[in-house]
Design an enzyme around this catalytic site. Structure first.
Site, mmCIF file in Angstrom:
data_model
loop_
_atom_site.group_PDB
_atom_site.id
_atom_site.type_symbol
_atom_site.label_atom_id
_atom_site.label_comp_id
_atom_site.label_asym_id
_atom_site.label_seq_id
_atom_site.Cartn_x
_atom_site.Cartn_y
_atom_site.Cartn_z
ATOM 1 C CD GLU A 196 -29.848 -20.676 -32.938
ATOM 2 O OE1 GLU A 196 -29.074 -21.335 -32.206
ATOM 3 O OE2 GLU A 196 -29.750 -19.448 -33.122
ATOM 4 C CB CYS A 199 -31.809 -12.022 -26.244
ATOM 5 S SG CYS A 199 -32.923 -10.717 -25.696
ATOM 6 N N GLY A 229 -18.487 -9.601 -10.134
ATOM 7 C CA GLY A 229 -18.867 -8.606 -11.132
ATOM 8 C C GLY A 229 -20.162 -7.911 -10.789
ATOM 9 C CD GLU A 274 -16.881 -4.205 -10.383
ATOM 10 O OE1 GLU A 274 -15.887 -3.967 -11.105
ATOM 11 O OE2 GLU A 274 -17.873 -4.864 -10.774
ATOM 12 N N GLY A 332 -18.761 -10.347 -17.305
ATOM 13 C CA GLY A 332 -18.823 -10.068 -18.731
ATOM 14 C C GLY A 332 -19.057 -11.294 -19.591
ATOM 15 C CB VAL A 333 -20.492 -11.898 -22.675
ATOM 16 C CG1 VAL A 333 -21.704 -11.903 -21.762
ATOM 17 C CG2 VAL A 333 -20.426 -10.582 -23.449
ATOM 18 C CG HIS A 368 -49.279 16.245 -11.427
ATOM 19 N ND1 HIS A 368 -48.158 16.042 -10.650
ATOM 20 C CD2 HIS A 368 -50.325 16.397 -10.556
ATOM 21 C CE1 HIS A 368 -48.509 16.081 -9.378
ATOM 22 N NE2 HIS A 368 -49.820 16.289 -9.289
#
Length: 461
Positions: free
Chosen positions: A32, A40, A177, A200, A267-268, A440
């Site tokens: 990493e 994330c 977007g 959009e 987006g990515v 319920h």
């Protein structure tokens, strides 16, 4: 520096794959170059949910009088919200470090590149080294996609990463977007007083969701004072002083907007650069690594999972792919992932959750369908909680009762969608859901009621 399995990238695909490999008795390392947990945990799913929770609490305070509570002298502390979000992310990253140690996974800090069969070169602060592995799993993830005509400068034109740590709250923001990222940031910033405009390109917001979901969310957002421009595209952004002058091509002609910040949430794009894919002969297509059903690439011993392979770019998908990939490597014969039963969640307020076909898709596939829909305005729990926006919509195959799709808008629906996912995985029919007693009062009753409505048995509509 010889391992059975080496994973490149420690996001929810990479670290989960590494832990599963360790559980199966393999000697494992993870490489990493930044923080454990990937985008994330550090700059995506987790810190954004912390920000959204702050916005939700502020929403509650704004509407405290609706619940018979008087609150005075309050304000949104933007710096405090950002600080809390970063603290949550830091805590989660430390948790991954603990899991690495617990599972005896070696963490190698640095930038990795494939260097021939079974070899990886790693460059870091302490110099260069070579790591060897029988199996290499690529899990390098993705980043904000930069539109060719909209240059991200990190100050005026930003991506999702900068949107989480702005030095001050903008008075105005234009978001390019209306997918999950754009919609979530629109909710956060508008809730604390920023004037938000969404642009959009498609003909509706949340364009991959069922059309009724899009319409419902558009109504909610417009009530919040968010301006929405569909069938529109940002053509250019000119920076003049501290202001962005944004030229937008709309269906009625060209318009110019002034704003403090432009957030590009279109987006990515995958992180495939400088990985050594070409040298290894690993096939890619349209920015994705080509893999088989168990994530083997065209190079023996090299695998790929997560955002860099075809399929939804979602954390839970990456984790599932990582587990399947490792179990296949270890000879456990896992079932291939069913990409037709992946839940999608958008953590706005109200939330959006869905799985399976939309109504339009089911018809396109040639199914004769029955559709049921139950509004939360008819739910006792929703009324008591003051969260009556939204609905549950279910779609079934008329002939066999197969549950084709489920679409939800409402409070807490991201925690409710799993009922449909599990039921579809078990090939449950609508009548089995209808005859399963739901407690319920709960929001989950709306699922049963929607199914009942599809079959003409709804009591509360």
């Amino acid at each position: 520096m010889k391992f059975d399995i080496v994973v490149i990238g420690s996001g929810p695909g990479g670290y989960v794959a590494a832990i599963r490999a360790s559980q199966l008795g393999k000697k494992v390392a993870i490489i990493e170059k930044a923080d454990l947990g990937g985008v994330c945990l550090n700059w995506g799913c987790i810190p954004t949910k912390a920000l959204l929770k702050s916005a939700q609490v502020f929403d509650y305070i704004n509407h405290a009088a609706d619940y018979g509570i008087q609150v005075a002298d309050y304000k949104a502390d933007f710096d405090g919200m950002v600080k809390r979000s970063r603290g949550v992310a830091e805590g989660m990253s430390k948790g991954i470090a603990f899991l690495m140690k617990k599972n005896k996974i070696e963490v190698i800090k640095g930038t990795a590149k494939l260097a021939g069969k079974g070899k990886i070169s790693v460059s870091g602060d302490s110099g260069n080294s070579t790591v060897e592995a029988d199996h290499i799993i690529l899990a390098t993830g993705a980043r904000s996609r930069e539109l060719p005509n909209i240059k991200i400068d990190g100050k005026h034109v930003i991506g999702y990463r900068e949107a989480m740590v702005l030095p001050k709250q903008p008075k105005e923001m234009l978001i390019i977007g209306s997918g999950a990222i754009g919609m979530e940031f629109a909710y956060f910033y508008s809730s604390i007083g920023t004037k938000v405009t969404i642009v959009e390109f498609m003909n509706r917001i949340l364009p991959i969701e069922d059309e009724e979901v899009s319409k419902a969310m558009a109504t909610v957002y417009k009530k919040r004072g968010i301006d929405i421009l569909t069938e529109s595209a940002v053509e250019k952004v000119d920076i003049k002083g501290d202001r962005c002058h944004v030229t937008v091509k709309t269906k009625t002609g060209e318009q110019t907007f002034e704003t403090d910040i432009v957030l590009s949430a279109a987006g990515v794009q995958t992180n495939l650069e400088n990985l050594g894919l070409e040298e290894m002969g690993i096939k890619t297509d349209k920015g994705k690594v080509m893999v088989d059903e168990f994530y083997q690439t065209s190079a023996p011993g090299v695998y790929a999972i997560g955002d860099i392979v075809p399929g939804p770019a979602l954390a839970h998908v990456a984790s599932a792919e990582g587990i399947i990939c490792v179990e296949a490597i270890c000879g456990h014969h896992p079932e291939p992932l069913n990409y037709g039963n992946i839940p999608g969640c958008t953590y706005t307020h109200p939330e959006v959750a869905s799985v399976g076909y939309t109504e339009a898709q089911a018809k396109e596939k040639g199914y004769e369908i029955v559709v049921g829909k139950f509004p939360f305005s008819a739910s006792g729990k929703a009324s008591a909680g003051g969260h009556k926006d939204g609905f549950v919509k279910v779609i079934f195959d008329k002939k066999y009762g197969e549950w084709l799709g489920c679409h939800m808008v409402g409070e807490g629906v991201t925690d409710m969608i799993i009922e449909a996912v599990v039921a579809r995985n078990l090939e449950t029919t609508g009548h089995e859901i209808l005859k399963s007693i739901h407690p319920h009062p709960t929001m989950s009753e709306a699922v049963m009621e929607a199914v009942a409505q599809a079959y003409g048995e709804c009591i509360h509509l």
